[in-house]
Scaffold this motif. Structure first.
Motif, PDB file in Angstrom:
ATOM      1  N   UNK A 108       1.031  -1.200   0.045  1.00  0.00           N
ATOM      2  CA  UNK A 108       0.075   0.248  -0.042  1.00  0.00           C
ATOM      3  C   UNK A 108       0.789   1.094  -0.004  1.00  0.00           C
ATOM      4  N   UNK A 109       0.857   1.926  -1.343  1.00  0.00           N
ATOM      5  CA  UNK A 109       1.860   3.037  -1.188  1.00  0.00           C
ATOM      6  C   UNK A 109       1.343   4.326  -0.531  1.00  0.00           C
ATOM      7  N   UNK A 110       0.141   4.283   0.009  1.00  0.00           N
ATOM      8  CA  UNK A 110      -0.059   5.499   0.409  1.00  0.00           C
ATOM      9  C   UNK A 110       0.308   5.504   1.862  1.00  0.00           C
ATOM     10  N   UNK A 111       0.879   4.401   2.397  1.00  0.00           N
ATOM     11  CA  UNK A 111       1.297   4.371   3.880  1.00  0.00           C
ATOM     12  C   UNK A 111       2.954   4.671   3.751  1.00  0.00           C
ATOM     13  N   UNK A 112       3.297   5.692   4.595  1.00  0.00           N
ATOM     14  CA  UNK A 112       4.805   6.090   4.637  1.00  0.00           C
ATOM     15  C   UNK A 112       5.474   4.906   5.488  1.00  0.00           C
ATOM     16  N   UNK A 113       7.028   5.099   5.243  1.00  0.00           N
ATOM     17  CA  UNK A 113       7.642   4.321   6.258  1.00  0.00           C
ATOM     18  C   UNK A 113       7.721   4.485   7.739  1.00  0.00           C
ATOM     19  N   UNK A 114       7.265   5.766   7.894  1.00  0.00           N
ATOM     20  CA  UNK A 114       7.011   6.120   9.367  1.00  0.00           C
ATOM     21  C   UNK A 114       5.774   5.606   9.875  1.00  0.00           C
ATOM     22  N   UNK A 115       4.852   5.326   9.450  1.00  0.00           N
ATOM     23  CA  UNK A 115       3.661   4.406   9.887  1.00  0.00           C
ATOM     24  C   UNK A 115       4.120   3.285   9.864  1.00  0.00           C
ATOM     25  N   UNK A 116       4.768   2.617   9.201  1.00  0.00           N
ATOM     26  CA  UNK A 116       5.399   0.901   9.402  1.00  0.00           C
ATOM     27  C   UNK A 116       6.036   1.059  10.508  1.00  0.00           C
ATOM     28  N   UNK A 117       7.205   1.995  10.681  1.00  0.00           N
ATOM     29  CA  UNK A 117       8.018   1.900  12.030  1.00  0.00           C
ATOM     30  C   UNK A 117       7.001   2.105  13.114  1.00  0.00           C
ATOM     31  N   UNK A 118       6.100   3.069  13.123  1.00  0.00           N
ATOM     32  CA  UNK A 118       5.306   3.295  14.230  1.00  0.00           C
ATOM     33  C   UNK A 118       4.458   1.882  14.755  1.00  0.00           C
ATOM     34  N   UNK A 119       4.017   1.157  13.598  1.00  0.00           N
ATOM     35  CA  UNK A 119       3.370  -0.237  13.880  1.00  0.00           C
ATOM     36  C   UNK A 119       4.423  -1.238  14.458  1.00  0.00           C
ATOM     37  N   UNK A 120       5.509  -1.086  14.030  1.00  0.00           N
ATOM     38  CA  UNK A 120       6.455  -2.211  14.679  1.00  0.00           C
ATOM     39  C   UNK A 120       6.736  -1.726  16.196  1.00  0.00           C
ATOM     40  N   UNK A 121       7.099  -0.226  16.291  1.00  0.00           N
ATOM     41  CA  UNK A 121       7.442   0.220  17.692  1.00  0.00           C
ATOM     42  C   UNK A 121       6.489  -0.110  18.763  1.00  0.00           C
ATOM     43  N   UNK A 122       5.073  -0.253  18.291  1.00  0.00           N
ATOM     44  CA  UNK A 122       3.937  -0.484  19.164  1.00  0.00           C
ATOM     45  C   UNK A 122       3.649  -1.819  19.668  1.00  0.00           C
ATOM     46  N   UNK A 123       4.538  -2.954  18.945  1.00  0.00           N
ATOM     47  CA  UNK A 123       4.455  -4.245  19.540  1.00  0.00           C
ATOM     48  C   UNK A 123       4.892  -4.350  21.137  1.00  0.00           C
ATOM     49  N   UNK A 124       4.208  -5.086  21.851  1.00  0.00           N
ATOM     50  CA  UNK A 124       3.587  -6.205  21.404  1.00  0.00           C
ATOM     51  C   UNK A 124       2.074  -5.816  21.251  1.00  0.00           C
ATOM     52  N   UNK A 125       1.607  -4.290  21.336  1.00  0.00           N
ATOM     53  CA  UNK A 125       0.131  -4.002  20.991  1.00  0.00           C
ATOM     54  C   UNK A 125      -0.293  -4.476  19.608  1.00  0.00           C
ATOM     55  N   UNK A 126      -1.315  -5.090  19.434  1.00  0.00           N
ATOM     56  CA  UNK A 126      -1.689  -5.243  18.117  1.00  0.00           C
ATOM     57  C   UNK A 126      -2.151  -3.811  17.329  1.00  0.00           C
ATOM     58  N   UNK A 127      -1.485  -3.880  16.081  1.00  0.00           N
ATOM     59  CA  UNK A 127      -2.017  -2.480  15.310  1.00  0.00           C
ATOM     60  C   UNK A 127      -2.294  -3.051  13.833  1.00  0.00           C
ATOM     61  N   UNK A 128      -3.659  -2.303  13.360  1.00  0.00           N
ATOM     62  CA  UNK A 128      -3.639  -2.613  11.806  1.00  0.00           C
ATOM     63  C   UNK A 128      -4.128  -1.205  11.363  1.00  0.00           C
ATOM     64  N   UNK A 129      -3.998  -1.019  10.038  1.00  0.00           N
ATOM     65  CA  UNK A 129      -4.394  -0.055   9.041  1.00  0.00           C
ATOM     66  C   UNK A 129      -5.637  -0.354   8.196  1.00  0.00           C
ATOM     67  N   UNK A 130      -6.731   0.442   8.472  1.00  0.00           N
ATOM     68  CA  UNK A 130      -7.869   0.123   7.559  1.00  0.00           C
ATOM     69  C   UNK A 130      -8.376   1.247   6.961  1.00  0.00           C
TER      70      UNK A 130
END
Length: 277
Positions: A108-130
């Motif tokens: 999904x090109x609309x999501x920046x690398x910052x969003x992906x890094x944020x999701x990884x940093x929030x683990x172990x909390x589950x995160x999804x983008x919809x």
């Protein structure tokens, strides 16, 4: 006017309306542009889209006016990236422009690398983008663990409505499924009011009505709701009952894309989450 020319004319006007609606939902700060002076229209200006996409202002203006002009696949791809279209919107853009339908993108090109890094940093909390259509555009490893392997589900089927209504494994993991699904369907119907002409939405409804008798019944009831479910329970086969509070972060002031973070609602849930993935 022939039938083919009438169809082409309708398609061009649909393309114009689609481009305007997507341009108006993006703010200058989202694409790194300074906000200067009073803006008479919401979102980006036409000349800003043209500049970011690397096309002529006059040409892009004609495109939004529904004029009979051709756009190459490369130009459409540049416009798609500029307007931050999700994979389904990307395909819709090509269809309206009369271009060969591109393969459904899994990135999904609309999501920046910052969003992906944020999701990884929030683990172990589950995160999804919809998106508003309930498509799951991205998720972290904790969310994959919670839902039992999204990686194994084809990209085009990663949709919460499809999975909740047709996947028995998802039902087993959602103990409050029967209580919550009417609210989810009602929220989807309310969101669809802004997307009635878009094939991705109509095709999803058609599929669900064919594959789920429950959805067919609820769809005929015409219930609508804008209420968010903020507390959900999950039943994980390895650790048992989990309770999460939902927080939603929209990726822009007028964006329909939201990042949902599942925060443990109690210490017992927090203790059950894996320490690493």
């Amino acid at each position: 006017m022939t039938v083919d020319s009438r169809v082409a004319d309708v398609r061009r006007h649909e393309l114009a309306a689609f481009l305007r609606s997507r341009r108006e939902r993006i703010t200058p700060d989202q694409v790194g542009l300074p906000i200067s002076g009073r803006r008479r229209t919401p979102g980006l200006r036409r000349e800003e889209v043209a500049q970011l996409a690397g096309v002529g202002v006059t040409w892009y203006t004609w495109l939004e006016q529904g004029r009979d002009i051709n756009a190459s696949e490369q130009v459409l791809d540049a416009i798609s990236r500029t307007l931050r279209l999700d994979p389904h919107e990307h395909t819709h853009l090509f269809t309206l422009a009369g271009a060969p339908e591109p393969p459904l993108e899994k990135d999904c090109k609309l999501l920046s690398d910052n969003v992906h890094r944020m999701m990884a940093k929030l683990e172990p909390f589950p995160v999804c983008v919809r998106n508003a259509r309930c498509d799951i555009l991205a998720y972290n490893r904790a969310y994959d663990w919670l839902m039992g392997g999204l990686d194994d589900i084809p990209f085009e089927d990663r949709n919460t409505l499809i999975q909740c209504l047709t996947n028995p494994e998802w039902r087993r993991r959602l103990p409050d499924w029967e209580l919550n699904i009417p609210r989810v369907v009602a929220g989807f119907r309310a969101a669809m009011a802004e997307h009635l002409a878009e094939p991705a939405w109509k095709n999803l409804v058609k599929r669900l009505r064919q594959e789920s008798d429950l959805f067919e019944r609820m769809w005929k009831e015409h219930d609508v709701s804008g209420e968010r479910i903020v507390l959900k329970r999950y039943l994980h086969p390895d650790v048992g009952l989990l309770r999460f509070e939902f927080s939603y972060l929209y990726l822009g002031r007028r964006s329909e894309i939201s990042l949902a973070t599942l925060t443990p609602a109690d210490e017992e849930t927090a203790a059950k989450l894996p320490s690493s993935f």
